[in-house]
Design an enzyme around this catalytic site. Structure first.
Site, PDB file in Angstrom:
ATOM      1  N   GLU C  39      40.604  60.629  29.257  1.00 43.90           N
ATOM      2  CA  GLU C  39      39.655  59.364  28.604  1.00 43.90           C
ATOM      3  C   GLU C  39      38.422  59.508  28.786  1.00 43.90           C
ATOM      4  OE1 GLU C  39      41.854  56.573  30.855  1.00 43.90           O
ATOM      5  OE2 GLU C  39      43.715  56.955  29.811  1.00 43.90           O
ATOM      6  N   GLU C  70      48.124  57.425  30.046  1.00 42.29           N
ATOM      7  CA  GLU C  70      47.808  58.410  30.831  1.00 42.29           C
ATOM      8  C   GLU C  70      49.358  59.274  30.614  1.00 42.29           C
ATOM      9  OE1 GLU C  70      47.076  55.516  31.659  1.00 42.29           O
ATOM     10  OE2 GLU C  70      44.861  55.990  32.305  1.00 42.29           O
ATOM     11  N   GLN C  92      41.374  59.154  35.109  1.00 44.92           N
ATOM     12  CA  GLN C  92      39.924  58.600  35.215  1.00 44.92           C
ATOM     13  C   GLN C  92      39.741  58.015  36.742  1.00 44.92           C
ATOM     14  OE1 GLN C  92      38.170  54.913  32.921  1.00 44.92           O
ATOM     15  NE2 GLN C  92      37.658  56.975  31.853  1.00 44.92           N
ATOM     16  N   PHE C  93      40.795  57.592  37.180  1.00 47.43           N
ATOM     17  CA  PHE C  93      40.690  57.009  38.625  1.00 47.43           C
ATOM     18  C   PHE C  93      42.211  57.095  39.030  1.00 47.43           C
ATOM     19  CE2 PHE C  93      36.893  55.070  37.356  1.00 47.43           C
ATOM     20  CZ  PHE C  93      35.836  55.203  38.501  1.00 47.43           C
ATOM     21  N   PHE C  96      45.250  55.097  38.332  1.00 44.15           N
ATOM     22  CA  PHE C  96      45.876  55.083  36.774  1.00 44.15           C
ATOM     23  C   PHE C  96      46.356  56.186  36.800  1.00 44.15           C
ATOM     24  CE2 PHE C  96      41.413  53.019  36.507  1.00 44.15           C
ATOM     25  CZ  PHE C  96      41.967  51.750  36.703  1.00 44.15           C
ATOM     26  N   TYR C  98      49.822  56.472  37.876  1.00 42.00           N
ATOM     27  CA  TYR C  98      51.161  56.019  37.708  1.00 42.00           C
ATOM     28  C   TYR C  98      51.668  55.781  36.426  1.00 42.00           C
ATOM     29  CZ  TYR C  98      49.441  55.018  42.552  1.00 42.00           C
ATOM     30  OH  TYR C  98      48.662  55.085  43.887  1.00 42.00           O
ATOM     31  N   PRO C  99      51.068  55.493  35.378  1.00 46.07           N
ATOM     32  CA  PRO C  99      51.853  55.495  34.234  1.00 46.07           C
ATOM     33  C   PRO C  99      52.348  56.792  33.707  1.00 46.07           C
ATOM     34  CG  PRO C  99      49.938  54.026  34.073  1.00 46.07           C
ATOM     35  CD  PRO C  99      49.707  54.983  35.337  1.00 46.07           C
ATOM     36  N   HIS C 139      40.634  51.528  41.988  1.00 49.04           N
ATOM     37  CA  HIS C 139      39.667  52.526  42.048  1.00 49.04           C
ATOM     38  C   HIS C 139      39.508  53.336  43.508  1.00 49.04           C
ATOM     39  CE1 HIS C 139      39.014  50.355  38.484  1.00 49.04           C
ATOM     40  NE2 HIS C 139      38.250  51.216  38.019  1.00 49.04           N
TER      41      HIS C 139
HETATM   42  C1  LIG Z   1      46.116  52.485  32.924  1.00 48.92           C
HETATM   43  C2  LIG Z   1      44.558  52.560  32.920  1.00 48.92           C
HETATM   44  N1  LIG Z   1      43.883  53.881  32.631  1.00 48.92           N
HETATM   45  C3  LIG Z   1      42.567  53.760  32.597  1.00 48.92           C
HETATM   46  C4  LIG Z   1      41.705  52.844  32.932  1.00 48.92           C
HETATM   47  C5  LIG Z   1      40.178  52.900  33.139  1.00 48.92           C
HETATM   48  N2  LIG Z   1      39.739  52.043  32.056  1.00 48.92           N
HETATM   49  C6  LIG Z   1      39.070  50.665  32.252  1.00 48.92           C
HETATM   50  S1  LIG Z   1      38.719  49.928  31.003  1.00 48.92           S
HETATM   51  C7  LIG Z   1      39.242  51.182  29.855  1.00 48.92           C
HETATM   52  C8  LIG Z   1      38.945  50.956  28.203  1.00 48.92           C
HETATM   53  C9  LIG Z   1      39.741  49.694  27.899  1.00 48.92           C
HETATM   54  O1  LIG Z   1      39.246  49.550  26.697  1.00 48.92           O
HETATM   55  P1  LIG Z   1      39.894  48.449  26.012  1.00 48.92           P
HETATM   56  O2  LIG Z   1      41.188  48.176  25.914  1.00 48.92           O
HETATM   57  O3  LIG Z   1      39.390  48.380  24.413  1.00 48.92           O
HETATM   58  O4  LIG Z   1      39.319  47.200  26.425  1.00 48.92           O
HETATM   59  P2  LIG Z   1      37.693  46.732  26.723  1.00 48.92           P
HETATM   60  O5  LIG Z   1      37.159  47.348  27.815  1.00 48.92           O
HETATM   61  O6  LIG Z   1      37.113  47.185  25.474  1.00 48.92           O
HETATM   62  O7  LIG Z   1      37.498  45.067  26.680  1.00 48.92           O
HETATM   63  C10 LIG Z   1      39.599  52.235  30.606  1.00 48.92           C
HETATM   64  C11 LIG Z   1      39.982  53.705  29.983  1.00 48.92           C
HETATM   65  C12 LIG Z   1      42.222  51.448  33.337  1.00 48.92           C
HETATM   66  N3  LIG Z   1      41.700  50.455  33.768  1.00 48.92           N
HETATM   67  N4  LIG Z   1      43.771  51.415  33.304  1.00 48.92           N
END
Ligand SMILES: Cc1ncc(C[n+]2csc(CCOP(=O)(O)OP(=O)(O)O)c2C)c(N)n1
Ligand SMILES: Cc1ncc(C[n+]2csc(CCOP(=O)(O)OP(=O)(O)O)c2C)c(N)n1
Ligand SMILES: [Mg+2]
Ligand SMILES: [Mg+2]
Lengths: 386, 333, 333, 386
Positions: C39, C70, C92-93, C96, C98-99, C139
């Protein structure tokens, strides 16, 4: 939620994995709008709605206050008082519209960016800061205001919302509650997670009083929505057996009308709806993010012209729903609120390092009690010694 | 849950699966907010019939045949718990719990802490686990370490019909999330239990000396308790068998008392050695009884391999001989 | 991967994140089948910039910004590996991963065994892990135990720029799946490394004595190596610090040699004590060195709680003082 | 895959969670059929196809042989030679049709019930028995015949298929392979898993040469399809940005035509298709299952009248594509095959208890070598001792 590395290298634009959404494209004709971005009142056969002067003013007031809360969050982060902030800048109408559509007994399952819905649901904005300041992971009781804790793991809360809605159905059947509805919030990026799709399966298979509220702000950090799906996100619903609708998320009136309608259907037992609120994340993903690395300023300009507050103000002014005194009053209220938030933030108590051992379980284990006691003795050792 | 209540006794001999069924029935009858979620648990009564008849008795709203998605089962159970319910989730087989891992580890285990104690998660996850039934892949795993290592979860396993009957009710009564491991190859083992008033006096978090002895302590849980009792019976030495019952928290009081007495300990489980329960027990025993131990804690476990094909699972699973061989090694120190 | 090759040396001082970036670049340049999935790893270069510039250099087909899921990342990586690719996945961290747990534990780890060795899974999963960066929930986790306990996976962690640069290339070269833990709070720590010919002589599975000593062995990995080296520097005793580097398999040769010499051992990690790496190390050391140990293996770890809010994380994370306190306790035996 | 408890209690029928599909309902008009269940040749504008005599005979032969393989599996389980068998009875046409549509270089990712596709792909049926006999978890090399190992965890293999297809695209771009397609198999129940939906996301976002082949056999163990989805499953595709089609899975000609068309599209770079092969699991879920506990005989009768082999035979006979000698020949071939399978099954070698340590890693670890050696010594101890 993401802590991005502080990065000061300037790089030439690199190729993206997918073309960014072309903001010049004509909008989907099925986009529900009740207010053009020039502030003209539009009409839609499925969402007839009249708004009183007081309602319009209440929308405007909340939009301005919410934007101010957000600005204060960003400022506090810049000044080192918060570790992180996730700005909602640009998404105020989607959230204020949805917030106003909720009944008091409805329940919200937010992401980490739902400051606007929280505000309308009467959650003290100071409490929202706690997790970003690092003093707690969640500072309010979900049952208090019908507003769940912020959820960081993408999509997980959407299943909780469906489960909660299953509980509502059972409560109604048992005669211990009136029908109510659940609003499940998530972003465009989260639609790719298995959990969000399983939530669709569950809600479709045993129709539940849940409204899926997807704020498509065009980006998931650096990933454009088109990298998640080449077809509009609201199309997803139909294949799971319930309707989907796309609304202009920068149009507070349309968002309000569409969400209200879906919540009412849910409460009547007519099953779920997926609402895609088409909007834009004007700011960075979080204060750690540097969007100049992955998107260009033209896009930003396009969306600034569609600002959710400007258009409502234009409409209110043109139709004479308020005078300058009202706008000044709102600005003054925003100043007061900002000052209160700032003071509240600084006054947030640091957590007790021994307290965290108390909240792991309702019934604390002896194992944990031993660790807590040992650490207490360890800390005392320092106090005694040096 | 003690035997002191003045209730009529009704002692029956039941297989463990049926004892669990009776425990679930009692919990559902006692509390309207208890409901069951799982795959094929309704009309079919579960592939092991643990929920047999419960949908007919308590209705479709309380015994829910879910769509086939484990993350969905646990995720919706969390939402139900937030709304005041006490969901009991069945994972059809051990090897199918992993799709729900995120919901369990990042949500179920953390919500109480995240909310500073405001949100409670009285959710039970029932997992038929372990090998020895001649099954195909993914149907014989022992994933308990994953959950024991996860702060915020409690983890237990029953080893007899009487315990199964009482412990499932105690787990449902717990306001904390409990992962409840059921030793599937013992589902058909019969044992006495009292349906009206329990003779189980332990709390859910207590271990039990199931066979006293003086020379060496065998620590086991779930399917290996019977194996260890049989080994103790076959041994020329006086072996004490402790059924851990609770894997997290560990009842160190009972465990330390036994090993302090014997000075020797062998831990037996089907899960692999590497970060299996034996590792934690060994570490704690040497921390607590460094001078009292006459031998290192030895581990008799499954190998550190993916669960092998059924035709050789008896090699992988600790049996009488491997337990006794370790006992000899320990006594030789 | 030894320094004996007659290649020009090019020693630079780089932060660990940049060293990883250079390692990835080298691996991709050397082998067309290496590709990166994750990601925000493309245009953005990853939230920690570890993949910075690689999409521009190697193209969209080899540095793939995936949809946000994931399980999808690991699941498709497995398919790519079946087709002959060597995918390197970024989670990414830590919180994340676990999925993707089912794909990792039931598929990635088991496919080689399932196929009786016919299918190979040269997949690397990079996970920035651990706390100390003042982050919000999810995180700052240390989930290594889950993977170490899983048969079929190899698990490593780097602690310096030089190791980061070499180990990531070795992991990519491995025909077995490797979970590669990167200590995110050390991403900005600078260290020397030789871009042209490595001075790292160890294989990926070997531990290293990073500071010799005689009184007690500190076992650490990833972020805690620096903490332990600092503790050793601050201590009045002669502490030997061993960087495990590989968590599974464990390099027992190096570990036993050190502890046999010192007779005392303290294990330090950010993960909780309960079934953390310290448990396995303690169990093995008492199995192998029962008579040589002068004190039980002590553990200095994160508490068995969900990772706490950032403002108190310094209490949760083992620091100099807690390490030295444990050293004193060990020496008092 | 499920080992159901041996259960001898007879119970009255209990209420199900959802009404079973009413087999009397008129079929979806969008169902693609080329052969009515009375054996009449039908035509469909999108799937024009002519079949030669040899093709029809080949279909018939494979249908009969596959059914015989399956019957032998069940028999071997009943006789204690297999621990379990997952019968495909009733789904022969879906599988033989799909199998014939595949090109030699196409790759299949099966579930645990794909005996028919395996046979057409030339995987020795004896090898299929190994996992059910408990001598191995997977007895063939996926690369050999382009047929993956059986997959038990619902849905996981569907993501593998998409990843493999991503690899094909890259191979073609690198000039090291010709275009080929991937067939991802799964059942109606598995559509509820997050993984299957994430596979749809991936394949839709970066269009991949994968064909999603869902055999809707109306049941997932005891759970009827309507408990997974109240809308036809093939509808799911559109919301992910690619087409879905429902084909009569008991019609080998239609299944062949629809799968062939989708595979060709995939190879041409036109992206994925979801095919729902509408069929029926005539037997139990596995030999451990007792379907009389959850479905009634009327349903079974309805589907037996739609038998996939009968209808093709009727058509062949009526149109004179084969005579009795041909049918006799096929039956004789089936007898021979059955005997060979039986003999092959009994001859399957038991695994080496020390061999399992060799296949965990390509590069065995010292840890594992130690365990292997220790166990070897332990076993030797027995040989020496008693
Ligand atoms: C399971 C998981 N994977 C990765 C992340 C890292 N992450 C945090 S916000 C984000 C983007 C999310 O995008 P969106 O769903 O469009 O929401 P927005 O932040 O745009 O409001 C990511 C990849 C996470 N929080 N949870
Ligand atoms: C992740 C997972 N959960 C549960 C199971 C147990 N299980 C095996 S088959 C099955 C039903 C599958 O139904 P469907 O997908 O329709 O395929 P079919 O068996 O009908 O071919 C279940 C629940 C499993 N194998 N994997
Ligand atoms: Mg977004
Ligand atoms: Mg099915």
């Amino acid at each position: 939620m993401t802590q991005t590395a502080q990065d000061d290298q300037d790089q030439d634009a690199q190729p993206g994995t997918a073309p960014p959404i072309d903001p010049a494209l004509p909008p989907d004709p099925s986009l529900v709008q009740l207010l053009s971005h020039e502030g003209t009142r539009l009409h839609h056969p499925d969402y007839e709605a009249d708004f009183t002067r007081d309602e319009l003013r209440a929308f405007y007031r909340d939009l301005v206050l919410v934007r101010r809360i957000d600005a204060e969050g960003t400022a506090l982060q810049r000044q080192g008082e918060l570790g992180l902030w996730a700005p909602l800048l640009g998404q105020e109408a989607a959230q204020v519209g949805a917030g106003h559509a909720l009944a008091a007994t409805d329940m919200v399952f937010p992401t980490y960016r739902e400051h606007g819905i929280a505000f309308v649901k009467d959650v003290d904005p100071v409490l929202l800061l706690g997790m970003f300041r690092g003093v707690e992971h969640g500072g309010w009781d979900p049952a208090d205001k019908g507003f769940g804790l912020y959820a960081i793991v993408l999509g997980a809360q959407v299943l909780h919302a469906v489960g909660y809605a299953m509980g509502v159905v059972r409560d109604v059947a048992r005669g211990i509650a009136e029908p109510s509805a659940v609003l499940a919030c998530f972003g465009d990026g989260a639609t790719s997670q298995g959990d969000v799709n399983e939530a669709f399966v569950w809600a479709g298979a045993q129709p539940s009083p849940v409204v899926f509220f997807c704020q498509n702000n065009q980006w998931g950090i650096s990933t454009p929505t088109v990298s998640q799906s080449r077809t509009p996100l609201y199309h997803r619903a139909e294949g799971f057996g319930f309707p989907g609708v796309r609304v202009d998320g920068n149009d507070v009136l349309a968002t309000y009308a569409v969400v209200r309608d879906a919540l009412a259907k849910a409460r009547r037992g007519e099953g779920p709806t997926l609402i895609e609120a088409y909007t834009y994340r004007v700011g960075p993903h979080t204060t750690s993010d540097d969007p100049t690395r992955y998107r260009d300023s033209g896009e930003l300009q396009h969306w600034k012209e569609r600002d959710p507050i400007d258009r409502l103000r234009l409409f209110i002014e043109r139709d004479g729903h308020a005078d300058q005194a009202f706008f000044d009053e709102v600005d003054a209220e925003a100043d007061t609120l900002a000052a209160r938030i700032r003071a509240g933030c600084l006054a947030l108590p640091d957590p007790d390092p021994l307290g965290v051992f108390d909240d792991v379980f309702v019934e604390q284990t002896e194992d944990l009690k031993r660790q807590q006691d040992a650490y207490a003795r360890y800390l005392e050792g320092f106090e005694d010694g040096s | 849950m003690t035997a002191t209540l003045e209730t009529p006794t009704e002692v029956r001999t039941l297989p463990m699966a049926k004892a669990l069924n009776e425990g679930l029935r009692a919990a559902m009858a006692a509390d309207d907010t208890v409901l069951l979620l799982g795959e094929d648990i309704g009309r079919l009564g579960g592939v092991f019939r643990v929920t047999d008849g419960l949908q007919a008795e308590f209705g479709l709203d309380r015994v829910v045949d879910t769509p086939l998605g484990e993350s969905g089962i646990i995720g919706t159970a969390i939402g139900l718990a937030m709304r005041g319910y006490r969901p009991v989730c069945e994972i059809q087989f051990d090897g199918f719990v992993y799709p729900a891992f995120d919901q369990i580890v990042s949500q179920l285990a953390k919500l109480h802490a995240r909310s500073q104690g405001r949100v409670r998660m009285p959710v039970v996850i029932r997992i038929p686990y372990g090998g020895g039934i001649g099954a195909v892949e993914h149907h014989s795993e022992s994933p308990e370490s994953y959950f024991v290592h996860t702060a915020g979860l409690k983890v237990v396993s029953c080893a007899s019909s009487a315990d199964a009957h009482v412990m499932i009710q105690q787990a449902i009564a717990s306001d904390d999330p409990v992962v409840f491991f059921e030793p599937k190859r013992r589902y058909w083992d019969k044992g006495p239990l009292n349906l009206a008033s329990s003779e189980v006096t332990e709390t859910l978090w207590q271990a039990r000396v199931v066979k006293p002895g003086t020379d060496l302590t065998l620590l086991a849980y779930g399917p290996m308790v019977r194996t260890c009792v049989e080994a103790a019976g076959a041994s020329e030495h006086s072996l004490e068998v402790v059924d851990l019952r609770s894997l997290s928290p560990l009842d160190m009081t009972t465990i330390l008392a036994s090993v302090r007495k014997t000075g020797r300990c062998v831990v037996v489980h089907e899960a692999g050695a590497n970060l299996g329960m034996g590792a934690e027990l060994s570490a704690r025993l040497s921390e607590e009884l460094f001078y009292e131990m006459e031998a290192p804690v030895l581990r008799v476990t499954g190998f550190d391999i993916p669960y092998p094909p059924a035709r050789i699972e008896e090699h992988h699973l600790p049996g009488l001989d491997r337990v006794l061989e370790a006992v000899d090694r320990s006594l030789a120190f």
